[in-house]
Design a protein around this motif. Structure first.
Motif, PDB file in Angstrom:
ATOM      1  N   ALA B 148       0.004  -5.916  -3.558  1.00  0.00           N
ATOM      2  CA  ALA B 148       0.958  -4.831  -3.760  1.00  0.00           C
ATOM      3  C   ALA B 148       0.247  -3.596  -4.311  1.00  0.00           C
ATOM      4  CB  ALA B 148       2.066  -5.277  -4.713  1.00  0.00           C
ATOM      5  N   ALA B 149      -0.699  -3.811  -5.236  1.00  0.00           N
ATOM      6  CA  ALA B 149      -1.445  -2.687  -5.797  1.00  0.00           C
ATOM      7  C   ALA B 149      -2.232  -1.968  -4.705  1.00  0.00           C
ATOM      8  CB  ALA B 149      -2.391  -3.184  -6.893  1.00  0.00           C
ATOM      9  N   ALA B 150      -2.827  -2.756  -3.786  1.00  0.00           N
ATOM     10  CA  ALA B 150      -3.589  -2.153  -2.690  1.00  0.00           C
ATOM     11  C   ALA B 150      -2.660  -1.370  -1.765  1.00  0.00           C
ATOM     12  CB  ALA B 150      -4.342  -3.234  -1.913  1.00  0.00           C
ATOM     13  N   VAL B 151      -1.452  -1.923  -1.527  1.00  0.00           N
ATOM     14  CA  VAL B 151      -0.483  -1.221  -0.672  1.00  0.00           C
ATOM     15  C   VAL B 151      -0.085   0.101  -1.320  1.00  0.00           C
ATOM     16  CG1 VAL B 151       1.875  -1.292   0.243  1.00  0.00           C
ATOM     17  CG2 VAL B 151       0.418  -3.324   0.406  1.00  0.00           C
ATOM     18  N   VAL B 152       0.197   0.054  -2.635  1.00  0.00           N
ATOM     19  CA  VAL B 152       0.615   1.258  -3.357  1.00  0.00           C
ATOM     20  C   VAL B 152      -0.503   2.306  -3.328  1.00  0.00           C
ATOM     21  CG1 VAL B 152       1.092   2.147  -5.672  1.00  0.00           C
ATOM     22  CG2 VAL B 152       2.328   0.144  -4.832  1.00  0.00           C
TER      23      VAL B 152
END
Lengths: 157, 255
Positions: B148-152
């Motif tokens: 999720a952090a990478a997506v954000v």
């Protein structure tokens, strides 16, 4: 009871202990192979190309030797193999300890990451030393009760 | 000597010879059995080890075309996101797992100090993600959170990532008893951090960077990091993980 009656039962106990520990320790490393790789790499002893094969091959070896001990086939050879494995583990743990690495031995899966001050080197060394002594004793007196080998071939004098 | 005793001696000699032959045959048979048993055992060991290596290698290899988020920086072989000015005098490398309680303790203790140092232009933070605290109970939360952090970061930039990062630590579920944040919660925290829900939703639900997360974790281990949080201030391991410890280390690095 005479000692030659007790000894085969002690050998059986040694087989079950050593075999049980090896099978459990090996099997716990199977579900998460990536963690096994990190655990082996954390020792910083092997070149990167050998990390994977050791991380995947060593647990298989543990399981096979452990099963042979539990079943009671090739007990002397298996006990010697178990002793060799324990020496390898002791060398790894001892060298990590000596170099001051903050790692978990990964003996029963997991491994690698550990918080500072949460290493357990003395306990790990003590456990593997005890198992090494059991393996050596079993290699010296491999004749045991309830061994599958006795059913496969006639008892030899 | 009588004939009968001669015969008796001959018979004994023959019997002894036969016995010796039988013993030899038995020994030969035992030898053969030992060789056979040994060979079978060696074959079983070799097959087990080879099969294990092949199967586990296949299980750990990530697809060559695994999706890679945009906005990563070269530090840490591309498995990192950076916050702060490129020309900041001090670089702080942070190795963290979103499920790691000691990382949350570090964030609680020194997170705001670190961000002040970034605002002041003194520090550039390089985030190295790790995901090794997955479990069935937390539904692989470490991996889902880092994905999720990478997506954000990929969709909304690293300033949004920094706020998302802080929100996840402020709301970290218990490692031992918690069940991880749900994908819905991850999406709502992403929105709270400043990302648009539409932009991040599918990436978070489908774990679009799952392979990248695995490689990032492996890379951290190759970097020699064996625990989280691991903090390097200009390459030197930070041992005092308090706000004062961090300030002192940064001050020492700038002087």
């Amino acid at each position: 009871m005479r000692s030659d009656e007790v000894r085969p039962w002690l050998a059986l106990a040694a087989r079950l202990l050593l075999g049980g520990v090896l099978v459990v320790a090996g099997a716990l490393k199977v579900p998460d192979p990536a963690a096994a790789v990190r655990a082996v790499r954390a020792y910083r002893l092997l070149p990167e190309g050998l990390v994977g094969p050791v991380a995947f091959g060593l647990p298989a070896l543990e399981v096979v030797v452990g099963l042979a001990l539990l079943a009671g086939v090739l007990v002397r050879a298996s006990a010697v193999a178990a002793a060799v494995l324990m020496v390898v583990f002791l060398v790894g743990i001892g060298s990590a300890w000596a170099r001051g690495l903050q790692i978990d031995c990964g003996c029963f899966g997991g491994g690698g990451q550990v918080d500072a001050g949460q290493t357990a080197y003395p306990a790990e060394v003590a456990r593997d030393t005890a198992l090494l002594l059991v393996a050596l004793a079993l290699a010296r007196w491999p004749h045991s009760r309830l061994a599958l080998a006795h059913r496969l071939e006639p008892a030899t004098p | 000597m009588s004939t009968s005793s001669k015969k008796e001696t001959a018979r004994r000699r023959i019997a002894a010879k036969r016995e010796a032959e039988a013993a030899q045959r038995a020994a030969e048979q035992r030898r053969r059995r030992t060789i056979l048993g040994g060979s079978i055992a060696a074959a079983v060991v070799v097959i087990a080890v080879v099969v294990a290596i092949v199967v586990q290698t296949a299980r750990t290899s990530t697809a060559a075309d695994a999706a890679v988020p945009s906005g990563t920086v070269a530090d840490g072989n591309g498995y990192t996101f950076a916050v702060g000015p490129d020309d900041a005098p001090v670089t702080v490398d942070l190795y963290e797992d979103y499920q790691c309680p000691n990382c949350r303790d570090f964030e609680d203790a020194a997170g705001s100090t670190l961000e002040d140092l970034v605002t002041a232009g003194t520090v550039r933070i390089v985030y190295h993600g790790m995901a090794f605290l997955d479990s069935s109970r937390n539904d692989d939360y470490s991996t889902r959170a880092l994905n999720a952090a990478a997506v954000v970061a990929s969709t909304s930039g690293t300033d949004v990532l920094e706020r998302f990062h802080d929100l996840l630590y402020a709301n970290q579920p218990d490692e031992a008893t918690g069940s991880g944040l749900t994908d819905d919660q991850l999406i709502s925290y992403a929105e709270q951090a400043g990302a648009s829900a539409e932009a991040v939703e599918s990436g978070i639900r489908d774990q679009v960077y799952g392979g990248w997360v695995e490689r990032a974790t492996d890379q951290a281990s190759k970097d020699g990091v064996t625990g989280t949080p691991t903090v390097f201030v200009d390459g030197t391991t930070l041992t005092d993980l308090s706000a004062d410890g961090l300030s002192a280390a940064v001050a020492a690095a700038t002087s």
